[in-house]
Design an enzyme around this catalytic site. Structure first.
Site, short mmCIF file in Angstrom:
data_model
loop_
_atom_site.label_atom_id
_atom_site.label_comp_id
_atom_site.label_asym_id
_atom_site.label_seq_id
_atom_site.Cartn_x
_atom_site.Cartn_y
_atom_site.Cartn_z
N TYR A 1 -36.95 -36.53 21.23
CA TYR A 1 -37.08 -35.75 19.99
C TYR A 1 -35.92 -34.75 19.89
O TYR A 1 -35.37 -34.53 18.82
CB TYR A 1 -38.43 -35.02 19.97
CG TYR A 1 -39.60 -35.98 19.83
CD1 TYR A 1 -39.91 -36.56 18.60
CD2 TYR A 1 -40.41 -36.31 20.92
CE1 TYR A 1 -40.97 -37.44 18.47
CE2 TYR A 1 -41.47 -37.18 20.80
CZ TYR A 1 -41.75 -37.75 19.58
OH TYR A 1 -42.80 -38.63 19.45
N ASN B 1 -43.40 -40.77 9.12
CA ASN B 1 -42.47 -41.83 8.71
C ASN B 1 -43.18 -42.81 7.76
O ASN B 1 -44.13 -43.46 8.16
CB ASN B 1 -41.98 -42.56 9.97
CG ASN B 1 -41.04 -43.72 9.65
OD1 ASN B 1 -40.63 -43.90 8.51
ND2 ASN B 1 -40.69 -44.48 10.69
N CYS C 1 -39.30 -45.25 14.48
CA CYS C 1 -39.71 -43.98 15.09
C CYS C 1 -40.35 -44.20 16.47
O CYS C 1 -40.48 -43.26 17.25
CB CYS C 1 -40.66 -43.22 14.18
SG CYS C 1 -42.10 -44.15 13.65
N HIS C 2 -40.75 -45.45 16.76
CA HIS C 2 -41.34 -45.71 18.08
C HIS C 2 -40.30 -45.58 19.19
O HIS C 2 -40.67 -45.51 20.37
CB HIS C 2 -41.96 -47.12 18.11
CG HIS C 2 -41.01 -48.22 17.78
ND1 HIS C 2 -40.76 -48.63 16.49
CD2 HIS C 2 -40.23 -49.00 18.58
CE1 HIS C 2 -39.87 -49.62 16.51
NE2 HIS C 2 -39.52 -49.85 17.76
N GLU D 1 -39.48 -54.47 23.08
CA GLU D 1 -38.03 -54.29 22.97
C GLU D 1 -37.34 -54.13 24.33
O GLU D 1 -36.11 -54.12 24.40
CB GLU D 1 -37.73 -53.05 22.10
CG GLU D 1 -38.19 -53.20 20.65
CD GLU D 1 -37.71 -52.05 19.77
OE1 GLU D 1 -36.93 -51.21 20.25
OE2 GLU D 1 -38.10 -52.03 18.59
#
Lengths: 195, 186
Positions: A133, A156, A164-165, A191
């Site tokens: 962040y 979001n 945003c993850h 991912e």
């Protein structure tokens, strides 16, 4: 007469599809939506004439999200239609691991001010990587606005498409997520580099 | 209105279809259904929040169906109506005055003209439109009980005029689903 009701239901389904097509042809279809299954639960995908307006997880209450879009964008909302086919295809490819970034247009009118700047910057965090962040706050020119970045990520309007993850806590733990902490874990695992 | 229009189609699609089918048949009814919801979609954001949506849609549907009948009145003439059919024929109504056709197949519609305005409104909205009495009452005024009574009186009067079951129907008696079938087939 259940058989008659089944016939009526089928006819109404067909009539609904025709209605969506005709509404689109006459420029009356301000907003369309679809609900699709995914590895992170049922996803609501909402599209306007200029792009994807909203992606929402089941825990966010799809009905409430649609009511909000109706008030803030337009109540001329119908389910279905071909407009969302490209984004649904890209989401399928993403969940299959075959797509690393989204190409479909996004309409960010549901995010304003600093929150909009934050979510617009999220695609700069590459697939398979994370940012804290604090790093995102610094990247958007307000290094002290760490909490505000957290809020922006939580609000979001188009999660997944704007990732945003990939924004995590400084200690490396995933942190909060609009779709729930388990969903964030699923996406980061999806991912994660293999091999 | 600021709610998503999708909810309107889901909640009232069946009622609008019943109204369109009562006035038209086959593709005509389907087109009238589409045109009803397209018109409603145009006007939806401007509709007042306290509007009775179902009554509004039934009104639009009726108008769309009558527009279609007027159009047919100027062009083709349907000739394949079955006995006892409640579909409105355009025959002889090229003038555009088609609300109460006098075709021999349309005894029900002729009989409807014999009812009081209130009875006719209630019978059409409840038995043709499929609208619950509580909603009918909101449209025509008065209580749901009064609407139910006007509907029952209207149906009893229709039966007397049409000569079926005339003696068997005490006025004011609440009726159930089978009544609709009988009226449609009268």
């Amino acid at each position: 007469m259940p058989e008659q009701e089944r016939d009526d239901a089928r006819e109404l389904q067909g009539l609904h599809e025709t209605l969506v097509e005709r509404a689109a042809a006459r420029g009356l279809l301000d907003v369309t939506y679809r609900v699709v299954d995914s590895p992170v639960g049922a996803l609501l995908v909402v599209g306007g004439e200029r792009g994807v307006l909203r992606v929402a997880f089941e825990v966010q209450d799809h009905e409430a999200v649609l009511d909000d879009v109706a008030r803030r964008v337009s109540p001329r909302i119908l389910q279905g239609g071909a407009r969302l086919d490209p984004v649904l295809r890209e989401l399928d490819e993403y969940f299959a691991g075959a797509r690393h970034r989204f190409d479909v247009p996004v309409d960010l009118r549901l995010a304003t001010g600093f929150r909009r700047d934050v979510v617009a910057a999220l695609p700069d965090v590459p697939y398979g990587r994370t940012a804290t962040y604090a790093q995102v706050a610094a990247a958007t020119g307000r290094p002290r606005a760490v909490r505000a970045v957290g809020t922006a990520c939580a609000r979001n309007p188009v999660p997944l498409l704007l990732p945003c993850h990939r924004v995590v806590r400084s200690d490396g733990t995933p942190g909060q997520y609009a779709g729930g902490a388990p969903a964030k874990r699923v996406l980061l695992d999806l991912e994660a580099p293999r091999g | 209105m600021r709610e998503p229009f999708e909810g309107v189609v889901r909640a009232h699609g069946r009622t609008v279809l019943a109204v369109c089918r009562a006035l038209l048949r086959d593709d005509g009814a389907q087109d009238a259904w589409s045109e009803t919801f397209l018109s409603a979609l145009v006007a939806w954001p401007a509709l007042p929040e306290d509007a009775n949506v179902e009554a509004w849609l039934v009104t639009i549907a009726r108008r769309k169906a009558l527009d279609e009948l007027r159009r047919r009145g100027r062009h083709a003439v349907p000739t394949d109506l079955d006995d006892g059919d409640v579909h409105v024929a355009a025959r002889g109504h090229a003038s555009g005055s088609v609300e109460v056709p006098g075709d021999r197949d349309l005894d029900l519609w002729a009989a409807l003209t014999g009812l009081s305005d209130r009875q006719r409104q209630v019978v059409v909205l409840h038995h043709v439109g499929g609208m619950p009495y509580a909603d009918v009452a909101q449209v025509v005024g008065g209580s749901a009980v009064a609407a139910r009574r006007a509907g029952a009186d209207g149906v009893a009067a229709l039966r007397r005029v049409l000569g079926t079951h005339g003696r068997a129907v005490p006025s004011g008696m609440p009726r159930t689903h089978d009544e609709r079938t009988e009226v449609d087939g009268a």
